[in-house]
Design a protein around this motif. Sequence first.
Motif, PDB file in Angstrom:
ATOM      1  N   GLU A 219     -32.254 -49.323  -7.444  1.00  0.00           N
ATOM      2  CA  GLU A 219     -31.218 -49.731  -6.502  1.00  0.00           C
ATOM      3  C   GLU A 219     -29.949 -50.175  -7.229  1.00  0.00           C
ATOM      4  O   GLU A 219     -28.832 -49.907  -6.786  1.00  0.00           O
ATOM      5  CB  GLU A 219     -31.740 -50.870  -5.618  1.00  0.00           C
ATOM      6  CG  GLU A 219     -32.844 -50.478  -4.661  1.00  0.00           C
ATOM      7  CD  GLU A 219     -34.189 -50.344  -5.359  1.00  0.00           C
ATOM      8  OE1 GLU A 219     -34.299 -50.783  -6.542  1.00  0.00           O
ATOM      9  OE2 GLU A 219     -35.122 -49.785  -4.746  1.00  0.00           O
ATOM     10  N   SER A 220     -30.132 -50.856  -8.347  1.00  0.00           N
ATOM     11  CA  SER A 220     -28.967 -51.287  -9.136  1.00  0.00           C
ATOM     12  C   SER A 220     -28.227 -50.089  -9.711  1.00  0.00           C
ATOM     13  O   SER A 220     -26.993 -50.067  -9.761  1.00  0.00           O
ATOM     14  CB  SER A 220     -29.412 -52.216 -10.266  1.00  0.00           C
ATOM     15  OG  SER A 220     -30.000 -53.389  -9.759  1.00  0.00           O
ATOM     16  N   LEU A 221     -28.969 -49.089 -10.143  1.00  0.00           N
ATOM     17  CA  LEU A 221     -28.338 -47.891 -10.675  1.00  0.00           C
ATOM     18  C   LEU A 221     -27.569 -47.157  -9.579  1.00  0.00           C
ATOM     19  O   LEU A 221     -26.461 -46.644  -9.815  1.00  0.00           O
ATOM     20  CB  LEU A 221     -29.383 -46.969 -11.294  1.00  0.00           C
ATOM     21  CG  LEU A 221     -30.197 -47.545 -12.462  1.00  0.00           C
ATOM     22  CD1 LEU A 221     -31.194 -46.510 -12.965  1.00  0.00           C
ATOM     23  CD2 LEU A 221     -29.278 -47.981 -13.587  1.00  0.00           C
ATOM     24  N   GLU A 222     -28.148 -47.102  -8.366  1.00  0.00           N
ATOM     25  CA  GLU A 222     -27.465 -46.440  -7.253  1.00  0.00           C
ATOM     26  C   GLU A 222     -26.165 -47.170  -6.926  1.00  0.00           C
ATOM     27  O   GLU A 222     -25.132 -46.541  -6.660  1.00  0.00           O
ATOM     28  CB  GLU A 222     -28.384 -46.421  -6.025  1.00  0.00           C
ATOM     29  CG  GLU A 222     -29.609 -45.539  -6.172  1.00  0.00           C
ATOM     30  CD  GLU A 222     -29.281 -44.059  -6.098  1.00  0.00           C
ATOM     31  OE1 GLU A 222     -28.116 -43.718  -5.818  1.00  0.00           O
ATOM     32  OE2 GLU A 222     -30.193 -43.240  -6.333  1.00  0.00           O
ATOM     33  N   ARG A 223     -26.232 -48.477  -6.944  1.00  0.00           N
ATOM     34  CA  ARG A 223     -25.023 -49.273  -6.657  1.00  0.00           C
ATOM     35  C   ARG A 223     -23.954 -49.022  -7.711  1.00  0.00           C
ATOM     36  O   ARG A 223     -22.773 -48.843  -7.406  1.00  0.00           O
ATOM     37  CB  ARG A 223     -25.410 -50.760  -6.647  1.00  0.00           C
ATOM     38  CG  ARG A 223     -24.238 -51.718  -6.518  1.00  0.00           C
ATOM     39  CD  ARG A 223     -23.709 -51.747  -5.091  1.00  0.00           C
ATOM     40  NE  ARG A 223     -22.605 -52.687  -4.974  1.00  0.00           N
ATOM     41  CZ  ARG A 223     -21.338 -52.385  -5.214  1.00  0.00           C
ATOM     42  NH1 ARG A 223     -21.012 -51.149  -5.576  1.00  0.00           N
ATOM     43  NH2 ARG A 223     -20.398 -53.301  -5.082  1.00  0.00           N
ATOM     44  N   MET A 224     -24.351 -48.998  -8.960  1.00  0.00           N
ATOM     45  CA  MET A 224     -23.399 -48.777 -10.046  1.00  0.00           C
ATOM     46  C   MET A 224     -22.810 -47.375  -9.996  1.00  0.00           C
ATOM     47  O   MET A 224     -21.621 -47.166 -10.278  1.00  0.00           O
ATOM     48  CB  MET A 224     -24.100 -49.006 -11.394  1.00  0.00           C
ATOM     49  CG  MET A 224     -23.180 -49.034 -12.594  1.00  0.00           C
ATOM     50  SD  MET A 224     -24.101 -49.316 -14.135  1.00  0.00           S
ATOM     51  CE  MET A 224     -24.725 -50.968 -13.823  1.00  0.00           C
ATOM     52  N   ALA A 225     -23.613 -46.406  -9.605  1.00  0.00           N
ATOM     53  CA  ALA A 225     -23.137 -45.018  -9.570  1.00  0.00           C
ATOM     54  C   ALA A 225     -22.035 -44.814  -8.560  1.00  0.00           C
ATOM     55  O   ALA A 225     -21.294 -43.828  -8.634  1.00  0.00           O
ATOM     56  CB  ALA A 225     -24.315 -44.085  -9.264  1.00  0.00           C
ATOM     57  N   GLY A 226     -21.884 -45.755  -7.620  1.00  0.00           N
ATOM     58  CA  GLY A 226     -20.855 -45.611  -6.606  1.00  0.00           C
ATOM     59  C   GLY A 226     -19.445 -45.803  -7.128  1.00  0.00           C
ATOM     60  O   GLY A 226     -18.480 -45.403  -6.460  1.00  0.00           O
ATOM     61  N   PHE A 227     -19.285 -46.405  -8.305  1.00  0.00           N
ATOM     62  CA  PHE A 227     -17.914 -46.645  -8.794  1.00  0.00           C
ATOM     63  C   PHE A 227     -17.739 -46.376 -10.283  1.00  0.00           C
ATOM     64  O   PHE A 227     -16.678 -46.638 -10.837  1.00  0.00           O
ATOM     65  CB  PHE A 227     -17.483 -48.092  -8.499  1.00  0.00           C
ATOM     66  CG  PHE A 227     -18.399 -49.141  -9.057  1.00  0.00           C
ATOM     67  CD1 PHE A 227     -18.291 -49.558 -10.369  1.00  0.00           C
ATOM     68  CD2 PHE A 227     -19.369 -49.717  -8.258  1.00  0.00           C
ATOM     69  CE1 PHE A 227     -19.137 -50.530 -10.877  1.00  0.00           C
ATOM     70  CE2 PHE A 227     -20.219 -50.692  -8.765  1.00  0.00           C
ATOM     71  CZ  PHE A 227     -20.100 -51.102 -10.069  1.00  0.00           C
ATOM     72  N   VAL A 228     -18.743 -45.858 -10.942  1.00  0.00           N
ATOM     73  CA  VAL A 228     -18.624 -45.565 -12.370  1.00  0.00           C
ATOM     74  C   VAL A 228     -18.139 -44.130 -12.562  1.00  0.00           C
ATOM     75  O   VAL A 228     -18.635 -43.200 -11.921  1.00  0.00           O
ATOM     76  CB  VAL A 228     -19.966 -45.771 -13.093  1.00  0.00           C
ATOM     77  CG1 VAL A 228     -19.890 -45.264 -14.530  1.00  0.00           C
ATOM     78  CG2 VAL A 228     -20.342 -47.245 -13.083  1.00  0.00           C
ATOM     79  N   VAL A 229     -17.160 -43.964 -13.446  1.00  0.00           N
ATOM     80  CA  VAL A 229     -16.589 -42.645 -13.734  1.00  0.00           C
ATOM     81  C   VAL A 229     -17.445 -41.960 -14.788  1.00  0.00           C
ATOM     82  O   VAL A 229     -17.631 -42.476 -15.896  1.00  0.00           O
ATOM     83  CB  VAL A 229     -15.139 -42.774 -14.229  1.00  0.00           C
ATOM     84  CG1 VAL A 229     -14.573 -41.411 -14.587  1.00  0.00           C
ATOM     85  CG2 VAL A 229     -14.278 -43.458 -13.174  1.00  0.00           C
ATOM     86  N   THR A 230     -17.985 -40.787 -14.449  1.00  0.00           N
ATOM     87  CA  THR A 230     -18.831 -40.044 -15.388  1.00  0.00           C
ATOM     88  C   THR A 230     -18.243 -38.678 -15.713  1.00  0.00           C
ATOM     89  O   THR A 230     -18.923 -37.832 -16.289  1.00  0.00           O
ATOM     90  CB  THR A 230     -20.241 -39.858 -14.804  1.00  0.00           C
ATOM     91  OG1 THR A 230     -20.144 -39.196 -13.531  1.00  0.00           O
ATOM     92  CG2 THR A 230     -20.925 -41.201 -14.630  1.00  0.00           C
ATOM     93  N   ASP A 231     -16.985 -38.469 -15.334  1.00  0.00           N
ATOM     94  CA  ASP A 231     -16.343 -37.208 -15.686  1.00  0.00           C
ATOM     95  C   ASP A 231     -15.910 -37.242 -17.149  1.00  0.00           C
ATOM     96  O   ASP A 231     -15.612 -38.300 -17.699  1.00  0.00           O
ATOM     97  CB  ASP A 231     -15.115 -36.973 -14.795  1.00  0.00           C
ATOM     98  CG  ASP A 231     -15.490 -36.878 -13.324  1.00  0.00           C
ATOM     99  OD1 ASP A 231     -16.634 -36.487 -13.069  1.00  0.00           O
ATOM    100  OD2 ASP A 231     -14.652 -37.199 -12.467  1.00  0.00           O
ATOM    101  N   GLY A 232     -15.849 -36.110 -17.774  1.00  0.00           N
ATOM    102  CA  GLY A 232     -15.352 -36.032 -19.133  1.00  0.00           C
ATOM    103  C   GLY A 232     -16.323 -35.396 -20.086  1.00  0.00           C
ATOM    104  O   GLY A 232     -17.544 -35.423 -19.869  1.00  0.00           O
ATOM    105  N   PRO A 233     -15.827 -34.813 -21.164  1.00  0.00           N
ATOM    106  CA  PRO A 233     -16.683 -34.092 -22.119  1.00  0.00           C
ATOM    107  C   PRO A 233     -17.665 -34.986 -22.852  1.00  0.00           C
ATOM    108  O   PRO A 233     -18.757 -34.548 -23.207  1.00  0.00           O
ATOM    109  CB  PRO A 233     -15.664 -33.468 -23.078  1.00  0.00           C
ATOM    110  CG  PRO A 233     -14.418 -34.291 -22.939  1.00  0.00           C
ATOM    111  CD  PRO A 233     -14.401 -34.754 -21.521  1.00  0.00           C
ATOM    112  N   ALA A 234     -17.312 -36.241 -23.113  1.00  0.00           N
ATOM    113  CA  ALA A 234     -18.220 -37.116 -23.854  1.00  0.00           C
ATOM    114  C   ALA A 234     -19.501 -37.350 -23.063  1.00  0.00           C
ATOM    115  O   ALA A 234     -20.614 -37.297 -23.615  1.00  0.00           O
ATOM    116  CB  ALA A 234     -17.538 -38.448 -24.171  1.00  0.00           C
ATOM    117  N   PHE A 235     -19.363 -37.589 -21.775  1.00  0.00           N
ATOM    118  CA  PHE A 235     -20.549 -37.829 -20.946  1.00  0.00           C
ATOM    119  C   PHE A 235     -21.397 -36.572 -20.842  1.00  0.00           C
ATOM    120  O   PHE A 235     -22.629 -36.624 -20.972  1.00  0.00           O
ATOM    121  CB  PHE A 235     -20.119 -38.310 -19.558  1.00  0.00           C
ATOM    122  CG  PHE A 235     -21.257 -38.757 -18.694  1.00  0.00           C
ATOM    123  CD1 PHE A 235     -21.703 -40.061 -18.723  1.00  0.00           C
ATOM    124  CD2 PHE A 235     -21.909 -37.855 -17.853  1.00  0.00           C
ATOM    125  CE1 PHE A 235     -22.769 -40.476 -17.930  1.00  0.00           C
ATOM    126  CE2 PHE A 235     -22.973 -38.254 -17.060  1.00  0.00           C
ATOM    127  CZ  PHE A 235     -23.400 -39.572 -17.095  1.00  0.00           C
TER     128      PHE A 235
END
Length: 757
Positions: free
Chosen positions: A129-145
Amino acid sequence: MSPYEPDGAAPGPAAPGGPRADAGEGRASDDESAPDSQDEAGASEEAEQNSEESDRPQKAWDARRDLMAHSPAYAFGDTARFGGSLVNGDQTILPEGNVTGDVILGTKTVIHQTSFFGAGHASGEIPRESLERMAGFVVTDGPAFENALQHLRRDRFVVLSGPHFTGRRTAALMLLHRLGVSSVRALDRSTSPGDVAHQLEGGGADSVHGHVLCDLVTGRDLPLREPHLLAARDKLTEQSGYLVITVGPNAALEDIDVVKWRPPPADAVLHAHLLDLTRDVPELAPGQGTVGRVKELEQLPAVVDFLSRDHQLREVAAFARILADHARGKVSAAKVTEFSLATLENQVQEWFDDPATHLRDKAFLISLAAFNEGPYALTAELSDLLYTLLQKTEGGSSRIPVFGTSIDKRLQLARARLYEQDEATEWGPVPQSKAAYVDERASLVLLREVWTGHPSSRPAFVNWLRRLADDGRPLVRNRAAVTVAVLTVVDLPSAMALVIEPWATDKLYRRRLAAASSLVLAHYLDAPNVLRILDGWCADEDDERLRWTAIRAYALLGPAEPEAALTALRATARRRDRPGTDTDSPAYEEEAAELASALELLLLSRIGVRVLPEISDLLRGAPSEHELALRTFLGACGRIDTSGEDATGRPLLMEWFGRTASEGGRDAHTIAALWRAALNDRGYTTLALDRFADWVRIADRDPTAEWELASLLALLATADADRRRLAHLLRTMPGERGGPPPPVTTRLLTVVGPAPR
């Protein structure tokens, strides 16, 4: 808690032992600068003697040039460093504006932000649940990710390497979330690299379990090796699990393929957080929904300024919360504006309060503040000098490791950048690798924090500044003055008592010059009562050193404060005629020369049109004023324009005369009158004739100068005695190399006219 907060204290060498004093005002004492041994005492005494023997008063003109060339941008403002002509231009003087004011050097801004700097993350399970909450506003775009995700899928583990506060832990959690893990178990960062595989626990039969190990502690004797990860991979394969390890850029690794982590752009992070935090805020832009609300917030000037600076992701996340509260009406616009500076102040305080930051690193941070935008090698060299002095304060031995200091590590800690740029020297521009704080406000904030927040450092700091003022390199001496100026703005009484007054009364000219420069720069940084201090020193009848310092200060400050400078300098000259004055003493002659140099600088500055009538008026004053006028004028006659690509190579006063003569201006007649007075004065005739001969030789190779000199001769040759003197000079003066008079003299004789028989 922000997802961009650290997992624990940043790894680093332990600070040297010794208590830290948090209160009490330090004072530079003889004990602090005392050498540790008899050999060191002898070397110190010899160095001091050599320093005295090599000490000479730097000319005011050269002091002004060095001050302009070697001061950081904030000292005067951007317009002070470029452009302007020499006469009546902007380049020969210090500008009137200032760029710091009370915002940076005033009272600290305090913003209370919950969990702003975070705390360590203990071992334990992080629910889905904490991961789902965090995924709502964390930017994961980009080549490094995406690169890290590819490694994780292929190998079941990945090692992310990057600086602290760049979102490494958040990225690790989001990598595992992207793979659909049911939960994530955080491992203790102190886990030995060899024990990593033993710490992995399997999930259920139908679940995928993730593990994250943030800021793994490594060292030369405890590196993370390839066998450790291969063993972990075997266990992860058996358990259908995944592992993400994060390490710093300087972690001890052997045969490990790491993924270098690059944080997402700050504006993208802020945008994502605001979208999440403002969902319950009434529409700020009707009809545009949440996106419209966020765009309106992002267009605020304070937000634009915040994003233009190098803020860490933890600071961006905290700023998003401030903005969301502002949108709800809970936080004022002023608090939003203050937040950027407050984060910088908190960062600086964190540097000095953190016991894990080595004293040598703290010394480098201070040195970089003093030498911001200066050569890196010089900054590092002088930071080690400060380090030895601070060690004495802490009671440790003054030993400096010769090798082992990483440039990248130092700059990363300081949030600074390295760049290539030419440095001005007396031999011309020289390319240098320079270092500067990414946030240009950091220097001022750091110096304020050291001086007011850590007074126990003052004895070593003052001793260090004195060593800088004694340095033979102009850049070093002037940066000492800039640093003292900042301290004067922050705490004038202490700076005066501990630094400026001892320097102003010192027997060494270079320290007196440093005191004068410090007060000048402090005035531009808006320190109070500087003019009152200088006026008091000018009127001091018992201390010629104080008067010398004040006169030099007014020479540098005069163009910004012309009325105060002219009044003080003229009053000082007039007091020299008081009964009982020893006019044959070296001090009397030295002061006369300094007064003339000061007025000369003002005459050739952009306020010269105001100074020229004052010089003419001095001719009719007391004997000391008459002498001051002639010395000033003839000194100015020898100044030649050599600045920039447009330099003419002609004397500055000759250019000035020619420009006003062609327009029929009053200045041309005033300059001619001063020439006549100098040529007719028995005490200065010889010097005046030498100066005039220099002008003639220049006119021989420059048609414009010939026309200007011919116009001057027409105004001078009005009486028979003047014509005879000028004709004799033209007929008898030697050429450039001692030969016959130059050809131009024949043409100029026609302007003077035939001398009467």
